[in-house]
Design a protein around this motif. Structure first.
Motif, PDB file in Angstrom:
ATOM      1  N   ASP A 125      44.129  28.776  38.379  1.00 27.18           N
ATOM      2  CA  ASP A 125      46.098  28.604  38.840  1.00 27.18           C
ATOM      3  C   ASP A 125      45.676  26.742  38.595  1.00 27.18           C
ATOM      4  O   ASP A 125      46.776  26.303  39.550  1.00 27.18           O
ATOM      5  CB  ASP A 125      45.335  29.134  40.370  1.00 27.18           C
ATOM      6  N   PRO A 184      40.823  44.240  32.027  1.00 28.48           N
ATOM      7  CA  PRO A 184      40.895  45.138  30.193  1.00 28.48           C
ATOM      8  C   PRO A 184      39.611  46.340  30.759  1.00 28.48           C
ATOM      9  O   PRO A 184      39.341  47.051  31.546  1.00 28.48           O
ATOM     10  CB  PRO A 184      40.237  44.247  29.298  1.00 28.48           C
ATOM     11  N   GLU A 234      44.062  34.492  44.037  1.00 27.10           N
ATOM     12  CA  GLU A 234      43.996  33.578  43.682  1.00 27.10           C
ATOM     13  C   GLU A 234      45.340  32.415  44.041  1.00 27.10           C
ATOM     14  O   GLU A 234      45.682  31.431  44.003  1.00 27.10           O
ATOM     15  CB  GLU A 234      43.251  32.809  42.201  1.00 27.10           C
ATOM     16  N   PRO A 261      43.612  39.034  36.684  1.00 28.89           N
ATOM     17  CA  PRO A 261      43.712  38.157  35.823  1.00 28.89           C
ATOM     18  C   PRO A 261      45.256  38.360  35.999  1.00 28.89           C
ATOM     19  O   PRO A 261      45.702  36.893  35.567  1.00 28.89           O
ATOM     20  CB  PRO A 261      43.210  38.468  34.192  1.00 28.89           C
ATOM     21  N   ASP A 262      45.609  39.472  36.269  1.00 28.93           N
ATOM     22  CA  ASP A 262      47.304  39.688  36.167  1.00 28.93           C
ATOM     23  C   ASP A 262      47.411  41.209  36.770  1.00 28.93           C
ATOM     24  O   ASP A 262      46.595  41.557  36.714  1.00 28.93           O
ATOM     25  CB  ASP A 262      48.129  39.049  35.053  1.00 28.93           C
ATOM     26  N   VAL A 263      49.233  41.093  37.296  1.00 29.55           N
ATOM     27  CA  VAL A 263      49.392  42.153  38.105  1.00 29.55           C
ATOM     28  C   VAL A 263      48.838  44.170  36.857  1.00 29.55           C
ATOM     29  O   VAL A 263      48.664  44.489  37.475  1.00 29.55           O
ATOM     30  CB  VAL A 263      50.411  42.359  37.922  1.00 29.55           C
ATOM     31  N   GLN A 280      40.087  35.960  26.164  1.00 27.74           N
ATOM     32  CA  GLN A 280      40.286  37.497  25.158  1.00 27.74           C
ATOM     33  C   GLN A 280      41.597  37.155  24.063  1.00 27.74           C
ATOM     34  O   GLN A 280      41.599  37.359  22.748  1.00 27.74           O
ATOM     35  CB  GLN A 280      40.197  38.138  25.703  1.00 27.74           C
ATOM     36  N   ALA A 337      28.845  44.406  18.290  1.00 30.52           N
ATOM     37  CA  ALA A 337      29.060  43.510  19.153  1.00 30.52           C
ATOM     38  C   ALA A 337      27.638  42.674  19.449  1.00 30.52           C
ATOM     39  O   ALA A 337      27.304  41.805  19.432  1.00 30.52           O
ATOM     40  CB  ALA A 337      30.039  43.211  19.777  1.00 30.52           C
ATOM     41  N   SER A 382      31.998  35.274  35.898  1.00 31.98           N
ATOM     42  CA  SER A 382      31.430  34.389  34.307  1.00 31.98           C
ATOM     43  C   SER A 382      31.764  35.032  33.932  1.00 31.98           C
ATOM     44  O   SER A 382      32.347  35.774  32.229  1.00 31.98           O
ATOM     45  CB  SER A 382      30.277  34.490  34.219  1.00 31.98           C
ATOM     46  N   GLN A 383      31.703  36.645  33.906  1.00 32.08           N
ATOM     47  CA  GLN A 383      31.902  37.719  32.958  1.00 32.08           C
ATOM     48  C   GLN A 383      33.856  38.294  32.741  1.00 32.08           C
ATOM     49  O   GLN A 383      34.041  39.916  31.970  1.00 32.08           O
ATOM     50  CB  GLN A 383      31.317  39.040  32.880  1.00 32.08           C
ATOM     51  N   LEU A 391      34.936  32.291  29.361  1.00 28.33           N
ATOM     52  CA  LEU A 391      35.460  32.940  30.010  1.00 28.33           C
ATOM     53  C   LEU A 391      37.160  33.143  29.851  1.00 28.33           C
ATOM     54  O   LEU A 391      37.219  31.800  29.275  1.00 28.33           O
ATOM     55  CB  LEU A 391      35.429  34.256  30.894  1.00 28.33           C
ATOM     56  N   PHE A 411      29.515  34.253  21.422  1.00 31.21           N
ATOM     57  CA  PHE A 411      29.954  33.618  22.914  1.00 31.21           C
ATOM     58  C   PHE A 411      29.033  32.252  23.739  1.00 31.21           C
ATOM     59  O   PHE A 411      27.774  32.946  23.771  1.00 31.21           O
ATOM     60  CB  PHE A 411      29.985  34.595  23.533  1.00 31.21           C
ATOM     61  N   LEU A 451      34.634  43.711  25.476  1.00 30.96           N
ATOM     62  CA  LEU A 451      33.574  43.600  23.801  1.00 30.96           C
ATOM     63  C   LEU A 451      33.979  41.959  23.763  1.00 30.96           C
ATOM     64  O   LEU A 451      33.552  40.841  22.899  1.00 30.96           O
ATOM     65  CB  LEU A 451      33.566  43.920  22.790  1.00 30.96           C
ATOM     66  N   GLY A 452      35.058  41.464  23.503  1.00 28.81           N
ATOM     67  CA  GLY A 452      35.477  40.092  22.710  1.00 28.81           C
ATOM     68  C   GLY A 452      35.389  39.193  24.163  1.00 28.81           C
ATOM     69  O   GLY A 452      36.446  38.236  23.745  1.00 28.81           O
ATOM     70  N   ALA A 453      35.063  39.563  25.230  1.00 28.05           N
ATOM     71  CA  ALA A 453      35.370  38.737  26.265  1.00 28.05           C
ATOM     72  C   ALA A 453      33.973  37.721  27.124  1.00 28.05           C
ATOM     73  O   ALA A 453      33.475  36.817  27.505  1.00 28.05           O
ATOM     74  CB  ALA A 453      35.777  38.737  27.267  1.00 28.05           C
ATOM     75  N   ASP A 500      36.065  48.541  24.736  1.00 29.57           N
ATOM     76  CA  ASP A 500      36.038  47.687  24.762  1.00 29.57           C
ATOM     77  C   ASP A 500      36.615  46.537  23.747  1.00 29.57           C
ATOM     78  O   ASP A 500      36.305  44.942  23.636  1.00 29.57           O
ATOM     79  CB  ASP A 500      35.410  48.256  22.796  1.00 29.57           C
ATOM     80  N   ILE A 538      26.039  30.499  28.827  1.00 27.33           N
ATOM     81  CA  ILE A 538      27.335  29.192  29.361  1.00 27.33           C
ATOM     82  C   ILE A 538      26.703  28.992  31.284  1.00 27.33           C
ATOM     83  O   ILE A 538      26.623  28.436  31.741  1.00 27.33           O
ATOM     84  CB  ILE A 538      28.169  29.323  29.813  1.00 27.33           C
ATOM     85  N   PHE A 574      52.021  34.355  31.238  1.00 23.16           N
ATOM     86  CA  PHE A 574      52.114  35.665  30.479  1.00 23.16           C
ATOM     87  C   PHE A 574      52.468  35.700  28.862  1.00 23.16           C
ATOM     88  O   PHE A 574      52.033  35.889  27.732  1.00 23.16           O
ATOM     89  CB  PHE A 574      52.203  37.289  31.196  1.00 23.16           C
ATOM     90  N   LEU A 582      33.226  52.461  27.910  1.00 22.39           N
ATOM     91  CA  LEU A 582      32.356  51.740  27.992  1.00 22.39           C
ATOM     92  C   LEU A 582      31.911  50.836  29.763  1.00 22.39           C
ATOM     93  O   LEU A 582      33.238  50.707  30.717  1.00 22.39           O
ATOM     94  CB  LEU A 582      32.318  50.399  26.994  1.00 22.39           C
ATOM     95  N   ARG A 597      32.305  49.455  17.378  1.00 22.56           N
ATOM     96  CA  ARG A 597      33.020  47.749  17.792  1.00 22.56           C
ATOM     97  C   ARG A 597      31.628  47.489  18.840  1.00 22.56           C
ATOM     98  O   ARG A 597      31.149  46.353  18.637  1.00 22.56           O
ATOM     99  CB  ARG A 597      33.902  47.823  18.111  1.00 22.56           C
TER     100      ARG A 597
END
Lengths: 497, 423
Positions: free
Chosen positions: B288, A377, A138, A371-373, B170, B232, A362-363, B167, B182, A383-385, A380, B185, B127, A333, B228
């Protein structure tokens, strides 16, 4: 699959296998032992090796490769000359204009390699390093995007190679210099970004053996590059401009001199625990989190004695009792890429790369778009995403894209036993085996029952009636078998990497 | 809490103004003025990730410093959308021309602009600043969880109570112990026809498939699988059953084919199905989209394109919520981790501090909040941060969701009186 001559691989392997390892400690538990796994590998261990080194799941994938034993297999795996030129050429064909690739073209170029290459370990290691030196597409535009492809090519080539060379390359990599503002770092006005991340993310870890003064001095040592736009060719080039470079003495880790890029790498390797940092990451990637310090120390010693060649360390890890121990098989995982690419490789069912790209994005794990330098993640944190839901959508898309797969000659029948043996039980077992799942008799019975059930909607009610599965009846094969494939991918065990 | 009535008097005119602005806004006859607002409020957070440029979103018309600071990208007052009619008529600002729906909603009295939002000790790193906003705390790792996760654990334990639309959230959801929902979508236009197509024999098999998957997930023992992950996954099957049960899909009003349009239509679906959602959370663009270091433009350009995407989705969403009669329960929040520098660079703007928060909905008391921008503020390096964002979040929790916000926002900060932005 091309094979190297025995002589070419046996010599370095002997060195790796015998050199430098500590005497066997009788009390070391297997999961903390770097001694070679003794004896024959069982099915679960082969499946595990296949998951980690081939991005496939079933043990079937390695049956041929392991015919000559694991040492021969690993030798081939770690040999950088071992390539799949056919698939590499195919992948390059996805990019219309090599100087001006689009984002989708670049992502799909790499996805094609990941899914189709007969040497997937090259992509596995490149992806490991891409997560490590995380640079996002990006940040680039049509003038500069080609530079990111060049960076990935370096990672693909040096993934099992010389760490010192890899660090030299990354510090002077044009895409990296743009991404972390190395091109904005001049002797008049330093920009610390690249220097800071070099220590924090690439070689040492946060606050592990460097000071703010070291960062600033390092930034001065990394001055001199700038971007030059070639309007004619419509390309950005990163050039070294001596007038921007700071040539006065710098003091890094207490050592003073007119340090430049190479000196920064040499100094950090000589003065600080880079080997420990890198070996910990490698071990934790292939085995389990929170690597025992003594294991890391042994691997770091191995990396130093091999003059920073990564392959001997990887060999030690992948051959070790720790690697084959239950803890290594159970602790991670799957990330979206591991889940998605793994499913495509395992089933060999076709799905358009544009859809694969979309679903991975999408995931939250679009290759080339970390996402960054800090990279993506782990475990687990995924799992939060929402990626569990979308991972399920991925499996659903793969299992139900019947028409596309028919067009691309990847019918699901190829995953099944021959028609005469296609009982419900045999179908469940063969698909489960392909996915590397170990099912209980109760679960097998549940899945068999699914194959033997006809579901009908009456109004809003779902009515179920027994309808014996007939493996040669196209309707059953297309719908129920696809349904079963989806169900198996949703078994909780399949979440494990 | 007392239940205030929706704006009277001027609002009658302005509502008509609002409803007549275009085909996107369908007549909502059940939306009677004076209708008591239901206490069942929900919030839809839309994160304009990357640092939305406050000054070019809500453009000051009377400050000379504005055009002087931004030769490359300034928007002339005449080019902006006027906000000078309706109950909160204001001629000191115009809206970016890419946001006509938001301008209509403002003139109808449904939009509050909160200026110079931020937090003390502003950090111009994406960040760090996103970290502060998502945790609702400035001190690193204290606490080390998202404010939404804390809210959820305390007040909204059902998975469906908090819904991540798509998404990238997090940060805001991390650290909680109760799973969130979630949304499903995928943009239908980009996917092969694999979902519940209404194709009858296959649809039945789809439903059966989800039943069996859940049944196996409930009983299976996956050695080594973290608890967890198991929780989930079970929550996910629950969600599939809830959302994809027997209700036939309703064709929604025309949402734009963007990812924001798609996720907001999912949100509307859940509301239509009367699911008890308290918080929806979506991203307003790619990473961005609002990080306009280059090619920002003024009336047209990257910033205009990003705002237009938000505005189009917002137009459809607002119309949909009105049509189904939940508009008075709605607060939509547009926010960003920081605003941008006052002075433009050659083609864009660098990271700044004070930002703009926008609240939209039937439960919002429209108008301008936070201190007015001054020549001095716009002449400076970057806008000040005068309203702590938690002041707004706390009001949303206490007045709109009607819970005690103190256990969610535990850090001591320069807490100001509520702005009174919730009716």
């Amino acid at each position: 699959m091309p094979r190297l001559s025995a002589a070419a691989i046996s010599f370095p392997l002997l060195l790796w296998a015998c050199g430098g390892s500590s005497p066997p400690a009788v009390t070391t538990p297997p999961e903390a032992s770097l001694e070679p796994e003794p004896g024959q590998l069982d099915t679960q261990q082969v499946t595990h090796l296949s998951r980690r080194t081939q991005w496939t799941t079933g043990s079937y994938a390695l049956t041929d490769s392991l015919a000559d034993g694991i040492d021969g297999y690993l030798g081939e795996l770690l040999d950088p000359a071992h390539r799949d030129l056919f698939t590499e050429t195919e992948a390059l064909g996805l990019i219309a204009d090599a100087d001006h690739p689009t984002e989708s073209e670049l992502v799909q170029w790499w996805l094609h390699l990941m899914v189709k290459s007969r040497v997937p370990f090259r992509e596995i290691m490149a992806f490991f390093w891409h997560d490590h030196f995380a640079t996002s597409i990006e940040r680039f535009d049509r003038f500069s995007r080609y530079l990111l492809k060049a960076q990935i090519e370096k990672l693909r080539w040096l993934g099992t190679g010389d760490l010192r060379q890899l660090l030299y390359f990354m510090l002077t990599d044009p895409a990296m210099l743009i991404w972390l503002n190395g091109v904005d770092n001049t002797r008049e006005q330093i920009n610390e970004n690249l220097a800071r991340e070099f220590y924090e993310r690439f070689t040492l870890g946060v606050d592990n053996g460097y000071t703010q003064a070291d960062i600033q001095e390092t930034a001065r040592a990394l001055t001199g590059y700038r971007v030059e736009r070639d309007q004619q060719a419509q390309l950005d080039r990163v050039v070294f401009d001596p007038s921007r470079a700071d040539t006065s003495p710098k003091t890094i880790f207490g050592r003073t001199g007119n340090h430049g890029f190479h000196d920064v790498v040499d100094l950090v390797l000589a003065e600080r625990p880079v080997a420990e940092f890198i070996c910990k990451r490698l071990f934790e990637h292939f085995c389990y989190a929170d690597a025992p310090p003594e294991v890391v120390a042994q691997l770091a010693a191995k990396l130093r004695t091999s003059n920073y060649h990564i392959a001997p360390v990887l060999y030690t890890i992948l051959r070790s009792r720790a690697f084959f121990a239950a803890r290594s098989r159970e602790s991670h995982l799957k990330s979206p890429v591991e889940m998605g690419v793994g499913l495509l490789r395992t089933t060999r069912l076709a799905l358009p790369l544009s859809i694969v790209d979309y679903l991975l994005a999408s995931q939250g794990q679009r290759p080339l778009a970390p996402p960054d330098v800090g990279g993506w993640p782990d475990d687990d944190d995924w799992l939060g995403a929402g990626s569990l839901v979308l991972g399920s959508q991925f499996a659903h898309a793969l299992a139900t894209s019947r028409a596309y797969q028919a067009q691309h000659y990847t019918p699901i029948d190829l995953l099944l036993p021959v028609v005469s043996e296609r009982t419900a039980n045999a179908v469940v077992r063969s698909l489960a085996d392909r996915l590397g799942l170990v099912l209980t008799p109760d679960e097998i019975a549940t899945y068999e029952q699914y194959l033997d059930t006809q579901a009908v909607e009456v109004g809003t009610e779902l009515q179920l009636q027994h309808d014996t599965f007939l493996g040669n009846y196209p309707m059953h094969v297309s719908e129920r078998v696809r349904g079963l494939l989806f169900l198996l991918t949703q078994h909780p065990s399949y979440l494990l990497r | 809490m007392t239940v205030p009535t929706v704006m009277k008097g001027p609002a009658q005119i302005s509502r008509r103004d609002f409803l007549s602005t275009g085909a996107a806004f369908l007549a909502a006859s059940h939306l009677e003025l004076g209708l008591p607002r239901t206490t069942d409020g929900f919030i839809t957070l839309i994160n304009l990730v990357g640092g939305n440029d406050a000054l070019n979103t809500l453009v000051p018309t009377r400050l000379q410093a504005y055009a002087l600071q931004r030769p490359a990208i300034a928007i002339a007052p005449a080019a902006g959308l006027p906000l000078d009619t309706g109950p909160f008529a204001n001629s000191d600002y115009v809206l970016h021309p890419a946001m006509p729906a938001l301008a209509s909603l403002y003139r109808a009295g449904f939009v509050a602009f909160v200026r110079t939002v931020g937090y003390a000790g502003a950090n111009m790193s994406h960040f760090s600043s996103q970290d502060v906003w998502s945790r609702g705390a400035v001190t690193p790792t204290q606490p080390d969880s998202g404010w939404i996760a804390r809210y959820k654990d305390l007040y909204a334990p059902e998975a469906i109570n908090v819904v991540a639309l798509g998404l990238g959230q997090q940060l805001d959801f991390r650290g909680g112990t109760t799973p969130s929902t979630f949304s499903l979508i995928p943009d239908p236009s980009t996917l092969p026809p694999y979902t519940f197509t209404g194709d009858l024999p296959f649809r039945a098999n789809d439903r059966l498939r989800f039943q069996v998957a859940e049944q196996v997930a409930l009983r299976a023992r996956a050695v080594g699988l973290p608890e967890r992950a198991r929780v989930a996954q079970l929550a996910m099957w629950d969600q599939f059953r809830e959302l994809r049960g027997t209700t036939p899909p309703v064709v929604p009003p025309a949402y734009p084919g963007t990812s924001l349009g798609s996720v907001l239509s999912s949100s509307a679906e859940m509301l239509r199905a009367a699911r008890p959602v308290k918080i929806f959370y979506a991203l307003g663009g790619q990473a961005d989209a609002f990080d306009t270091h280059y090619d920002q433009g003024g009336v047209v350009g990257r910033h205009a394109e990003s705002l237009a995407v938000v505005d189009a989705a917002l137009a459809a969403y607002a119309a949909d919520l009105q049509q189904m009669g939940v508009w008075n329960r709605a607060v939509i929040v547009l926010f960003s981790e920081f605003g941008r520098r006052n002075a433009s660079t050659s083609t864009g703007t660098d990271h700044g501090t004070g930002g703009l928060m926008i609240l939209i909905g039937g439960a919002v008391r429209g108008g301008m909040y936070g201190p007015d921008l001054t020549e001095e503020a716009v002449s400076a390096f970057t806008l000040p941060m005068l309203v702590d964002f938690r002041t707004v979040y706390e009001e949303l929790l206490s007045r709109h969701l009607e819970v005690d916000s103190a256990p969610v926002f535990t850090e001591t900060y320069n807490r100001q009186p509520s702005l009174g932005v919730i009716l």
